[in-house]
Design an enzyme around this catalytic site. Structure first.
Site, PDB file in Angstrom:
ATOM      1  N   GLY A 182     -11.123   9.868  -6.122  1.00  0.00           N
ATOM      2  CA  GLY A 182     -11.359   9.384  -4.770  1.00  0.00           C
ATOM      3  C   GLY A 182     -11.126  10.438  -3.715  1.00  0.00           C
ATOM      4  O   GLY A 182     -12.057  11.056  -3.202  1.00  0.00           O
ATOM      5  N   TRP A 215     -17.736   2.915  -5.032  1.00  0.00           N
ATOM      6  CA  TRP A 215     -17.370   2.510  -3.670  1.00  0.00           C
ATOM      7  C   TRP A 215     -18.405   2.977  -2.643  1.00  0.00           C
ATOM      8  O   TRP A 215     -18.056   3.377  -1.533  1.00  0.00           O
ATOM      9  CB  TRP A 215     -15.993   3.050  -3.282  1.00  0.00           C
ATOM     10  N   GLY A 249     -15.081  10.640  11.214  1.00  0.00           N
ATOM     11  CA  GLY A 249     -14.986   9.337  10.594  1.00  0.00           C
ATOM     12  C   GLY A 249     -13.586   8.755  10.638  1.00  0.00           C
ATOM     13  O   GLY A 249     -13.411   7.541  10.812  1.00  0.00           O
ATOM     14  N   GLY A 260       3.934 -18.788   8.544  1.00  0.00           N
ATOM     15  CA  GLY A 260       4.567 -19.584   7.498  1.00  0.00           C
ATOM     16  C   GLY A 260       3.594 -19.923   6.383  1.00  0.00           C
ATOM     17  O   GLY A 260       2.725 -19.132   6.019  1.00  0.00           O
ATOM     18  N   GLU A 278     -11.830   6.603   3.457  1.00  0.00           N
ATOM     19  CA  GLU A 278     -11.910   7.808   4.310  1.00  0.00           C
ATOM     20  C   GLU A 278     -10.714   8.723   4.072  1.00  0.00           C
ATOM     21  O   GLU A 278     -10.273   9.459   4.961  1.00  0.00           O
ATOM     22  CB  GLU A 278     -12.001   7.412   5.791  1.00  0.00           C
TER      23      GLU A 278
END
Length: 382
Positions: free
Chosen positions: A134, A159, A246, A343, A367
């Site tokens: 990645g 991705w 970006g 809650g 990113e």
């Protein structure tokens, strides 16, 4: 409660920010729950965004865009993500990677590929990450080898926004094998109908459900040699600069999500009683809300300062990393506090706070994961 006010935004970005807010209120927010539930691709909203001039308009006016700058894109991002992150990402991914083609591509590439995106006839995307890699941009394994007057791509990408829906993608691939690992990568334009290109949607995600990411398989995928963007071996450096811009916009993703979390928590505690008192009257609750506001306002001030720094190429990598890490983590903290204040009702997916909580876990990763941003912050301040 007005959190995303214009006071910190440069004047030239006010008009597009207002347009983005009105569009988000009309088209994104009312449809957020439905698209989160169905996980469908929001084609109708994308088309409305194109017609409104809020999609793919960072492309040059000469090519049919509006030449929106970084600060204008950040202003849009804040407003869209406040309304819904999944739909917002779909809108902003419609031209993702096009900036690389615009800056480094030639005139023929601009006309053939950029103009249809700017004129909202096509959508595109950027393919960088892989199933096993990645944030390590110099560790990608997808290859591009020259064969006569063609490039042949083999490998996988993961991705990838618009991997299935897009008309073409900007693809990052290994084209060399020198000792300098950073000079082994190049950028390519790959039409999604190219022979050897196959893509499928990634299975169900916990958040960002209205945004579709894909898994791409390149098997002897052939593209013309003229689809190389710029010079061979410069892809890593193209991406490094692209991600500076970006990451500032991704900071805006975090700001929009944080604002949504605060709005939901504020409304809930002022409209619910416990122990014969309104929840907002408890000092602990007031402190929680105050902490959320402190974190949000601090992150927003930094993010907009970073936008100016990056726009002016003033130590851009450092400021982009600061903004991305701080704003996206502020969103996580605000969403977690918002969940606590809600809650038991916080776990119901029909509630906006539950969707925000799921969504805010994603921008801290994409990113460039925030651990990598910390590496950049440290190394670029030496």
């Amino acid at each position: 409660m007005e959190l995303l006010d214009e006071s910190i935004v440069p004047e030239h970005a006010h008009e597009v920010k207002q347009d983005a807010r009105e569009f988000a209120d009309e088209h994104i927010a009312p449809n957020a729950e439905e698209y989160f539930r169905t996980g469908e691709y929001p084609w109708e909203i994308l088309e409305a965004g194109q017609e409104a001039g809020l999609v793919a308009q960072d492309i040059n006016e000469e090519l049919g865009g509006c030449d929106l700058d970084l600060e204008q894109m950040l202003a849009i991002g804040e407003e869209f993500y406040r309304a819904d992150a999944g739909i917002a990402l779909t809108l902003q991914l419609a031209s993702f990677g096009a900036e690389i083609v615009e800056k480094y591509g030639n005139e023929d590439q601009h006309e053939e590929y950029l103009r249809p995106v700017a004129e909202c006839e096509q959508i595109t995307g950027l393919a960088v990450s892989e199933p096993q890699t990645g944030s390590d941009l110099a560790g990608m394994q997808t290859t591009a080898e020259k064969d006569g007057d063609e490039w042949v791509l083999n490998g996988e990408k993961y991705w990838v926004g618009n991997a299935v829906e897009g008309d073409w993608l900007t693809v990052y691939a290994k084209s060399g094998d020198s000792d300098d690992r950073y000079s082994n990568y190049s950028m390519f334009i790959v039409p999604t109908d190219a022979p050897g290109y196959e893509a499928e949607h990634i299975p169900e995600k916990m958040g960002f459900r209205a945004s579709k990411q894909g898994h791409i398989f390149f098997e002897d995928c052939r593209i013309p040699e003229e689809n190389l963007i710029g010079n061979e071996g410069t892809g890593f450096y193209m991406l490094a600069e692209f991600f500076n811009h970006g990451r500032v916009v991704v900071g805006g993703h975090g700001l929009g999500l944080a604002a949504a979390a605060i709005e939901e928590a504020w409304e809930f505690v002022h409209d619910r009683d416990a122990f014969n008192r309104e929840i907002s009257e408890f000092q602990a609750v007031q402190h929680d809300l105050s902490d959320m506001l402190i974190e949000f306002e601090s992150a927003r001030a930094l993010n907009w300062r970073a936008a100016e720094k990056v726009a002016n190429q003033n130590n851009a990598g450092y400021w982009a990393a600061l903004a991305k890490a701080n704003s996206t983590e502020a969103a996580v903290d605000c969403a977690e506090t918002g969940m606590q204040l809600h809650g038991g009702r916080s776990v119901l997916t029909e509630n906006r706070i539950a969707r925000v909580y799921r969504d805010c876990r994603v921008p801290v990763i994409y990113e460039g994961a925030n651990a990598v941003q910390r590496n950049l912050i440290y190394s670029q301040r030496q």
